[in-house]
Design a protein around this motif. Structure first.
Motif, short mmCIF file in Angstrom:
data_model
loop_
_atom_site.label_atom_id
_atom_site.label_comp_id
_atom_site.label_asym_id
_atom_site.label_seq_id
_atom_site.Cartn_x
_atom_site.Cartn_y
_atom_site.Cartn_z
N THR A 74 0.84 -1.21 0.00
CA THR A 74 0.00 0.00 0.00
C THR A 74 0.87 1.25 0.00
OG1 THR A 74 -1.72 -1.16 1.24
CG2 THR A 74 -1.78 1.24 1.30
N LEU A 75 1.87 1.27 0.88
CA LEU A 75 2.71 2.47 1.01
C LEU A 75 3.53 2.68 -0.27
CD1 LEU A 75 3.86 2.09 4.74
CD2 LEU A 75 1.94 3.43 3.83
N LEU A 76 4.01 1.59 -0.85
CA LEU A 76 4.74 1.70 -2.12
C LEU A 76 3.83 2.24 -3.23
CD1 LEU A 76 7.32 1.17 -3.80
CD2 LEU A 76 6.51 -1.18 -4.14
N GLY A 77 2.57 1.85 -3.18
CA GLY A 77 1.59 2.33 -4.16
C GLY A 77 1.47 3.85 -4.16
N PHE A 78 1.57 4.43 -2.96
CA PHE A 78 1.51 5.90 -2.86
C PHE A 78 2.72 6.53 -3.54
CE2 PHE A 78 -0.89 4.98 1.27
CZ PHE A 78 -2.12 5.21 0.70
N LYS A 79 3.90 5.91 -3.38
CA LYS A 79 5.10 6.43 -4.03
C LYS A 79 4.95 6.34 -5.54
CE LYS A 79 8.45 7.62 -2.42
NZ LYS A 79 9.68 6.89 -2.05
N ARG A 80 4.48 5.19 -6.02
CA ARG A 80 4.30 5.00 -7.46
C ARG A 80 3.31 6.02 -8.04
NH1 ARG A 80 1.91 0.45 -7.22
NH2 ARG A 80 -0.06 1.41 -7.75
N ALA A 81 2.28 6.35 -7.25
CA ALA A 81 1.28 7.31 -7.72
C ALA A 81 1.84 8.73 -7.79
CB ALA A 81 0.06 7.28 -6.79
N GLY A 82 2.98 8.98 -7.11
CA GLY A 82 3.60 10.30 -7.22
C GLY A 82 3.82 11.03 -5.91
N ALA A 83 3.48 10.38 -4.79
CA ALA A 83 3.69 11.04 -3.49
C ALA A 83 5.16 10.97 -3.10
CB ALA A 83 2.83 10.38 -2.42
N SER A 84 5.67 12.02 -2.47
CA SER A 84 7.04 11.91 -1.97
C SER A 84 7.09 11.75 -0.46
CB SER A 84 7.93 13.06 -2.43
OG SER A 84 7.26 14.28 -2.35
N MET A 85 5.95 11.90 0.21
CA MET A 85 5.91 11.58 1.65
C MET A 85 4.52 11.08 2.03
SD MET A 85 6.21 15.46 3.01
CE MET A 85 6.55 16.36 1.51
N ILE A 86 4.49 10.25 3.09
CA ILE A 86 3.25 9.56 3.44
C ILE A 86 2.96 9.73 4.93
CG2 ILE A 86 2.03 7.34 3.41
CD1 ILE A 86 4.30 6.40 1.40
N LEU A 87 1.83 10.37 5.23
CA LEU A 87 1.37 10.41 6.62
C LEU A 87 0.60 9.11 6.84
CD1 LEU A 87 1.16 13.49 5.38
CD2 LEU A 87 0.29 13.99 7.65
N THR A 88 1.07 8.28 7.76
CA THR A 88 0.42 6.98 7.94
C THR A 88 0.58 6.47 9.36
OG1 THR A 88 0.38 4.66 7.23
CG2 THR A 88 2.50 5.79 7.04
N TYR A 89 -0.52 5.89 9.89
CA TYR A 89 -0.49 5.29 11.22
C TYR A 89 0.35 4.01 11.22
CZ TYR A 89 -4.20 8.68 11.73
OH TYR A 89 -4.90 9.85 11.72
N HIS A 90 0.72 3.54 10.03
CA HIS A 90 1.60 2.37 9.92
C HIS A 90 3.08 2.78 10.01
CE1 HIS A 90 -1.75 -0.10 8.48
NE2 HIS A 90 -1.97 0.72 7.49
N ALA A 91 3.37 4.08 10.17
CA ALA A 91 4.76 4.55 10.03
C ALA A 91 5.73 3.80 10.94
CB ALA A 91 4.83 6.05 10.28
N LYS A 92 5.33 3.62 12.22
CA LYS A 92 6.27 3.00 13.15
C LYS A 92 6.55 1.54 12.77
CE LYS A 92 7.02 2.25 18.08
NZ LYS A 92 6.31 2.24 19.39
N GLU A 93 5.50 0.79 12.54
CA GLU A 93 5.72 -0.63 12.22
C GLU A 93 6.41 -0.78 10.86
OE1 GLU A 93 1.85 -2.31 12.82
OE2 GLU A 93 0.91 -1.09 11.25
N ALA A 94 6.04 0.08 9.91
CA ALA A 94 6.69 0.00 8.60
C ALA A 94 8.17 0.33 8.73
CB ALA A 94 6.02 0.96 7.62
N ALA A 95 8.51 1.30 9.59
CA ALA A 95 9.92 1.65 9.80
C ALA A 95 10.67 0.46 10.39
CB ALA A 95 10.02 2.86 10.73
N GLU A 96 10.02 -0.23 11.34
CA GLU A 96 10.67 -1.41 11.94
C GLU A 96 10.95 -2.46 10.86
OE1 GLU A 96 7.83 -2.27 15.01
OE2 GLU A 96 8.77 -0.85 16.41
N TRP A 97 9.97 -2.71 9.99
CA TRP A 97 10.16 -3.71 8.92
C TRP A 97 11.23 -3.28 7.93
CZ3 TRP A 97 4.21 -3.42 8.08
CH2 TRP A 97 3.55 -4.12 9.11
N LEU A 98 11.22 -1.99 7.55
CA LEU A 98 12.18 -1.51 6.55
C LEU A 98 13.60 -1.54 7.09
CD1 LEU A 98 10.08 1.47 5.12
CD2 LEU A 98 10.67 -0.62 3.89
N ASN A 99 13.73 -1.49 8.43
CA ASN A 99 15.07 -1.51 9.05
C ASN A 99 15.58 -2.93 9.27
OD1 ASN A 99 15.43 1.27 9.27
ND2 ASN A 99 14.32 1.39 11.20
N GLU A 100 14.72 -3.93 9.06
CA GLU A 100 15.09 -5.32 9.39
C GLU A 100 16.31 -5.78 8.59
OE1 GLU A 100 11.54 -7.64 8.76
OE2 GLU A 100 10.74 -7.13 10.75
#
Ligand code: PBG
Length: 328
Positions: free
Chosen positions: A302-328
């Motif tokens: 979902t978050l990648l979809g926002f980037k593909r659509a043209g967003a350069s930043m995403i306000l999201t309640y998933h930010a913390k958990e997504a950050a944990e996964w992206l840092n894995e």
């Protein structure tokens, strides 16, 4: 029969390494902005029922959360105050209280985690006894021009407390220019404006209004938030905000409006943000908790979809958990 295929796109997908070379978009921790709900008190964590995993936090816990987010590499947070009814009135007076919960929280975050970009929300609803983003007259009309000075004072008060970026979410006409002028006049030329430019009158804000108990007491928000049917109007709103001095613009909600992100990003000269709102979070979370989807994969897709659509930043309640996964 001989098979003659001249084009074989699958060759670019044969391995992880090839796929990584041809990948057109990527999601990074530095794309994420975490919304946080603040309440009065000490050591208080109050779960938001319709948003499992998200809580209203008291100032001390918000500061801790910001430290954690900073360690994870999340560059920014956006703050929303959940106030008692006793603090609400028709003019949103509490919003300019220099000693108010919101101002104290901004200052505490900047004092403890100065590297964290603190974004603030500008709109009357969390402070308004009417639950509207603008001033409600006796006839029940949302008065645009009475609202502007209230928003401008709120913005200056937030800047004084230490806010880095002011994000007006009210959808009044002319507010970006008015706020810009007020910030400059007060000496806050370095404070940026992230304009909620294409904000739709959406049912996806339901859980957020539960979190702040900020639902309109009467009527709806359709005279200021946009009709979900319109995309040309989204472009018009965006260009107006850029013209008035917005440093960044936003499309909100996210998932049902990917086409709007695309359209806006094609005409915008400033970075485009998307708000993956509370209802979108709730849906994905509920399906994940039921085991109906692979939660982690769905969130990252979902978050990648926002980037593909043209967003350069995403306000999201998933930010913390997504950050944990992206840092894995
Ligand atoms: C209020 C505001 C809303 C959201 C952000 N700022 C709600 C609304 O307009 O009613 C919604 C965010 C979300 O649903 O996550 N100005």
């Amino acid at each position: 029969m001989t098979i003659t295929i001249t084009s074989r796109p699958r060759r670019n997908r044969v391995s992880d390494s090839i796929r990584s070379l041809v990948r057109e978009n990527s999601l990074q921790v530095t794309d994420l902005i975490m919304p946080l709900f603040i309440i009065e008190g000490n050591n208080i964590q109050q779960p938001v029922e319709s948003m499992p995993g998200i809580s209203r936090l008291s100032l001390d816990l918000i500061v801790k959360e910001c430290q954690t987010l900073h360690q994870l590499g999340v560059p920014a947070v956006v703050l929303f105050p959940a106030l008692d009814d006793a603090r609400k009135d028709t003019r949103a007076s509490e919003s300019v209280n220099a000693d108010g919960l919101y101002q104290r929280t901004i200052a505490a975050i900047k004092a403890t985690v100065p590297e964290m970009t603190v974004m603030t929300d500008v709109a009357m609803d969390p402070y308004s006894s009417d639950g509207h983003d603008g001033y409600v007259t006796e006839n029940g009309v949302i008065d645009n021009d009475i609202t502007l000075p209230i928003l401008a004072e709120m913005s200056v008060s937030q800047a004084r407390a230490g806010a880095d970026v002011i994000a007006p979410s009210d959808m009044m006409d002319g507010r970006v220019g008015y706020i810009r002028e007020a910030l400059d006049a007060a000496g806050y030329t370095h404070v940026g404006i992230l304009a909620y430019s294409a904000k739709f009158a959406s049912a996806f804000y339901g859980p957020f209004r539960d979190a702040l108990e900020s639902a309109p007491k009467h009527g709806d928000k359709k005279t200021y938030q946009m009709d979900p049917a319109n995309v040309k109007e989204a472009i018009r709103e965006t260009l107006l905000d850029i013209d008035e001095g917005a440093d960044m613009v936003m499309v909100k909600p996210g998932l049902p409006y990917l086409d709007v992100i695309r359209a806006v990003s094609e005409v915008s000269e400033v970075p485009v943000a998307v708000y993956n709102v509370s209802g979108e979070y709730a849906m994905v979370k509920a399906a994940g908790m039921n085991g109906w989807i692979d939660y982690k994969k769905v969130v990252l897709e979902t978050l990648l979809g926002f980037k593909r659509a043209g967003a350069s930043m995403i306000l999201t309640y998933h930010a913390k958990e997504a950050a944990e996964w992206l840092n894995e």
